[in-house]
Design a protein around this motif. Structure first.
Motif, PDB file in Angstrom:
ATOM      1  N   LEU A 133       2.026   6.528  -6.789  1.00  0.00           N
ATOM      2  CA  LEU A 133       1.147   7.528  -7.503  1.00  0.00           C
ATOM      3  C   LEU A 133       1.460   9.046  -6.966  1.00  0.00           C
ATOM      4  N   ILE A 134       1.914   9.357  -5.865  1.00  0.00           N
ATOM      5  CA  ILE A 134       2.201  10.568  -5.468  1.00  0.00           C
ATOM      6  C   ILE A 134       3.327  11.036  -6.579  1.00  0.00           C
ATOM      7  N   ILE A 142       0.987  -1.305  -0.023  1.00  0.00           N
ATOM      8  CA  ILE A 142      -0.055   0.185  -0.019  1.00  0.00           C
ATOM      9  C   ILE A 142       0.752   1.343   0.057  1.00  0.00           C
ATOM     10  N   LEU A 143       2.073   1.208   0.842  1.00  0.00           N
ATOM     11  CA  LEU A 143       2.767   2.537   0.838  1.00  0.00           C
ATOM     12  C   LEU A 143       3.590   2.628  -0.582  1.00  0.00           C
ATOM     13  N   ILE A 146       2.613   1.561  -3.665  1.00  0.00           N
ATOM     14  CA  ILE A 146       1.631   2.207  -4.673  1.00  0.00           C
ATOM     15  C   ILE A 146       1.350   3.575  -4.222  1.00  0.00           C
ATOM     16  N   THR A 147       1.002   3.964  -2.940  1.00  0.00           N
ATOM     17  CA  THR A 147       0.743   5.431  -2.466  1.00  0.00           C
ATOM     18  C   THR A 147       2.041   6.483  -3.122  1.00  0.00           C
ATOM     19  N   THR A 148       3.061   5.837  -2.637  1.00  0.00           N
ATOM     20  CA  THR A 148       4.444   6.727  -3.030  1.00  0.00           C
ATOM     21  C   THR A 148       4.641   6.786  -4.709  1.00  0.00           C
TER      22      THR A 148
END
Length: 91
Positions: free
Chosen positions: A29-30, A22-23, A25-27
């Protein structure tokens, strides 16, 4: 196999792996969004700069043509000559 049958150790490992995914994927995307915004701003700024340079180039070219016409218009033949002399001078 049900989740109930996994030991506490495996449940923690699965939780950690899920958090890492999750981290990550979030990173990603950001970073992707930030990079796109930076690239967009860079392209817009470059286009504005290019447009300004082209406008200055065209303006300079037009001023040169205007000066050429003024010099041509102020020649002796153009100011005092007959139509025949002007016609010969332009050919």
């Amino acid at each position: 196999m049900e989740i109930k049958n996994f030991s506490f150790k495996y449940k923690i490992i699965i939780l950690i792996i899920a958090l890492i995914i999750i981290l990550t994927i979030t990173t990603i995307l950001i970073i992707t969004n930030t990079t796109n915004e930076i690239l967009k701003d860079t392209v817009v700024n470059n286009q504005q700069s290019n447009t300004q340079q082209q406008a200055e180039l065209i303006s300079s070219w037009l001023l040169e043509r205007k000066r050429d016409l003024e010099i041509y218009a102020n020649t002796e033949i153009m100011t005092n000559g007959s139509w025949q002399q002007k016609k010969l001078f332009t050919n």
